[in-house]
Design an enzyme around this catalytic site. Sequence first.
Site, PDB file in Angstrom:
ATOM      1  CG  ASP A 132       2.630   1.376   9.284  1.00 20.11           C
ATOM      2  OD1 ASP A 132       2.312   2.308  10.043  1.00 20.11           O
ATOM      3  OD2 ASP A 132       2.789   1.536   8.058  1.00 20.11           O
ATOM      4  NE  ARG A 142      -6.805   4.297   5.193  1.00 20.95           N
ATOM      5  CZ  ARG A 142      -5.834   4.609   6.062  1.00 20.95           C
ATOM      6  NH1 ARG A 142      -6.060   4.580   7.354  1.00 20.95           N
ATOM      7  NH2 ARG A 142      -4.644   4.960   5.630  1.00 20.95           N
ATOM      8  CB  CYS A 185      -5.450  11.178  10.421  1.00 21.46           C
ATOM      9  SG  CYS A 185      -3.906  10.432  10.911  1.00 21.46           S
ATOM     10  NE  ARG A 226       0.129  10.697   9.029  1.00 22.38           N
ATOM     11  CZ  ARG A 226      -0.415   9.574   8.615  1.00 22.38           C
ATOM     12  NH1 ARG A 226      -1.634   9.288   8.956  1.00 22.38           N
ATOM     13  NH2 ARG A 226       0.275   8.722   7.874  1.00 22.38           N
ATOM     14  CE  LYS A 241      -1.839   1.753   3.909  1.00 24.87           C
ATOM     15  NZ  LYS A 241      -1.540   3.191   3.992  1.00 24.87           N
ATOM     16  CG  ASN A 242       2.525   2.656   3.526  1.00 18.25           C
ATOM     17  OD1 ASN A 242       1.332   2.923   3.365  1.00 18.25           O
ATOM     18  ND2 ASN A 242       3.067   2.494   4.723  1.00 18.25           N
TER      19      ASN A 242
HETATM   20  C1  UD1 Z   1       4.205   6.848   6.123  1.00 15.46           C
HETATM   21  C2  UD1 Z   1       3.316   5.640   5.940  1.00 15.46           C
HETATM   22  C3  UD1 Z   1       2.778   5.160   7.276  1.00 15.46           C
HETATM   23  C4  UD1 Z   1       3.931   4.905   8.236  1.00 15.46           C
HETATM   24  C5  UD1 Z   1       4.827   6.137   8.338  1.00 15.46           C
HETATM   25  C6  UD1 Z   1       6.072   5.921   9.187  1.00 15.46           C
HETATM   26  C7  UD1 Z   1       2.379   5.965   3.746  1.00 15.46           C
HETATM   27  C8  UD1 Z   1       1.158   6.214   2.929  1.00 15.46           C
HETATM   28  N1  UD1 Z   1       2.210   5.972   5.075  1.00 15.46           N
HETATM   29  O1  UD1 Z   1       3.386   7.888   6.673  1.00 15.46           O
HETATM   30  O2  UD1 Z   1       2.059   3.949   7.078  1.00 15.46           O
HETATM   31  O3  UD1 Z   1       3.404   4.616   9.519  1.00 15.46           O
HETATM   32  O4  UD1 Z   1       5.266   6.527   7.021  1.00 15.46           O
HETATM   33  O5  UD1 Z   1       6.796   4.839   8.708  1.00 15.46           O
HETATM   34  O6  UD1 Z   1       3.446   5.722   3.224  1.00 15.46           O
HETATM   35  N2  UD1 Z   1       6.053  14.693  10.469  1.00 15.46           N
HETATM   36  C9  UD1 Z   1       6.149  16.040  10.772  1.00 15.46           C
HETATM   37  N3  UD1 Z   1       6.170  16.930   9.732  1.00 15.46           N
HETATM   38  C10 UD1 Z   1       6.104  16.548   8.440  1.00 15.46           C
HETATM   39  C11 UD1 Z   1       5.995  15.153   8.147  1.00 15.46           C
HETATM   40  C12 UD1 Z   1       5.975  14.247   9.185  1.00 15.46           C
HETATM   41  O7  UD1 Z   1       6.204  16.435  11.934  1.00 15.46           O
HETATM   42  O8  UD1 Z   1       6.119  17.408   7.538  1.00 15.46           O
HETATM   43  C13 UD1 Z   1       5.990  13.715  11.583  1.00 15.46           C
HETATM   44  C14 UD1 Z   1       4.651  12.961  11.620  1.00 15.46           C
HETATM   45  O9  UD1 Z   1       3.674  13.696  12.311  1.00 15.46           O
HETATM   46  C15 UD1 Z   1       5.009  11.693  12.311  1.00 15.46           C
HETATM   47  C16 UD1 Z   1       6.439  11.427  11.833  1.00 15.46           C
HETATM   48  O10 UD1 Z   1       6.930  12.678  11.349  1.00 15.46           O
HETATM   49  O11 UD1 Z   1       5.004  11.878  13.699  1.00 15.46           O
HETATM   50  C17 UD1 Z   1       6.539  10.374  10.749  1.00 15.46           C
HETATM   51  O12 UD1 Z   1       5.798  10.784   9.634  1.00 15.46           O
HETATM   52  P1  UD1 Z   1       6.138  10.328   8.135  1.00 15.46           P
HETATM   53  O13 UD1 Z   1       7.415   9.550   8.108  1.00 15.46           O
HETATM   54  O14 UD1 Z   1       6.032  11.523   7.278  1.00 15.46           O
HETATM   55  O15 UD1 Z   1       4.942   9.334   7.853  1.00 15.46           O
HETATM   56  P2  UD1 Z   1       3.917   9.387   6.667  1.00 15.46           P
HETATM   57  O16 UD1 Z   1       4.617   9.650   5.396  1.00 15.46           O
HETATM   58  O17 UD1 Z   1       2.770  10.251   7.050  1.00 15.46           O
END
Ligand code: UD1
Length: 435
Positions: A306, A398, A117, A122, A23-24
């Site tokens: 995850d 999902r 979310c 997020r 999925k990711n």
């Molecule tokens: C992706 C995955 C999700 C997985 C996560 C961590 C997808 C669709 N989803 O989510 O399943 O659990 O990686 O491996 O690929 N953060 C900030 N600012 C930002 C971006 C992130 O503070 O601009 C924080 C987030 O709130 C969170 C952490 O960084 O606490 C990790 O987020 P991130 O690695 O970006 O995860 P996702 O890409 O949202």
Amino acid sequence: MNSALTIRGGRPLHGAVGIQGAKNSVLPILAATVMGGGEQIVRRCPRLSDVESTLRILRYLGCRVRREGEAVAVDPGPMDRCDVPDHLMREMRSSVVFLGAILARSGEACMSFPGGCELGPRPIDLHLSALRALGAEILEVGGNLICRGHRMVGREINLTFPSVGATENIMLAACGASGVTRITNAAHEPEIEDLQHFLQAMGARVDGAGSSTIVIEGGHALHAAEYAVLPDRIAAATYLAAGAAAGGAVTVEDVCPEHLSTVTSILAEAGCEIRAWRDRITLRRDAPLRAVRPVRTMPYPGFPTDAQSPLMAVAARAEGTTVFVENIFENRFRHIGELSRMGADIKVAGRVAVVCGVPRLYGARVCATDLRGGAALLVAALSAEGESRLTGLRHLDRGYETPERWLAALGADIRRETETDADDTDRRAAGYACD
Ligand code: UD1
């Protein structure tokens, strides 16, 4: 129509599961299809509601999309739109990855700001500051992001945290920028490498994914490509957790065992016998489960956030106490209240959960609070005595392609039914608004 899973637990599982595409990986790869000239064929594209949401966005943008079996073909054609409406953004928070792809393609993008979310806030500050560093102008107006990036120029971007989504968005936007972009402290996740391989198949010059430095030489025209998505390491971890919790012998096929090594080493420590081949893993569990050393979620190659909740459902029945520390998301323990309804003994303090294993869990009516929390409840129900009824399946759907079909083939007593009024009443009484 909402549906529910009825699971009569306590049966050991035996057999093999063919693991779906990740999925990711598939979500950013499908977003990237808008950047190519001609038809992109994405193979091993799982049938998930998040994929359907992504395909709806592609169709809204004007892309021609068709599915043939496990493959999805996307032809962006002239792509007449560069906005994503709020109702489509709300279907899936990770649709923010369209920002970099649409900017690279059209030089403009407009979409609503993804709010919090079920996992907590997020933020996308890292995405936005990086795109601004590449020269995109981004206005945040009334909950919308209005972006212009006709003249983006590559440069060095150092991420303060190796965010998966930010790394993907920068890779995509940088393909449309002139010159070289270098991302340092980039996320290492296998899904990032998968996106790189797809972009390379389209003719993009991207290198270094899988390490902390990714280099993108932008400004090259991208062409049609055909690509098979990586196997889903989290779905594989979930089926292995199911085998560990219920006992028996479960093989996950078509996987990359090295992507699962932190999960399999914990399962081995818990008393499971693990055998890995080039593209499959067999887990066997005959003896009682044991507690393991603290499980701390970390960016890859650390233990994946995850997989935290499915593994917690295993630890809930182990002899002894296991500590889980959630370092990635603020609100990733919402499944614990539901596991407690099944008899689990778990205490939470902030980002730490202390799981005192109990000899048995009991079937209960439970509701998935988020995708991986739903997976934890499924794993727990398979090992519980008696019947469980799991609602809130929109979360599970999902990320898991027909889990009831695979689990039934392994010998589980599981069936999907239309949700009844009683399920709905239970859910409301418990204060959940899942569906
Ligand atoms: C992706 C995955 C999700 C997985 C996560 C961590 C997808 C669709 N989803 O989510 O399943 O659990 O990686 O491996 O690929 N953060 C900030 N600012 C930002 C971006 C992130 O503070 O601009 C924080 C987030 O709130 C969170 C952490 O960084 O606490 C990790 O987020 P991130 O690695 O970006 O995860 P996702 O890409 O949202």
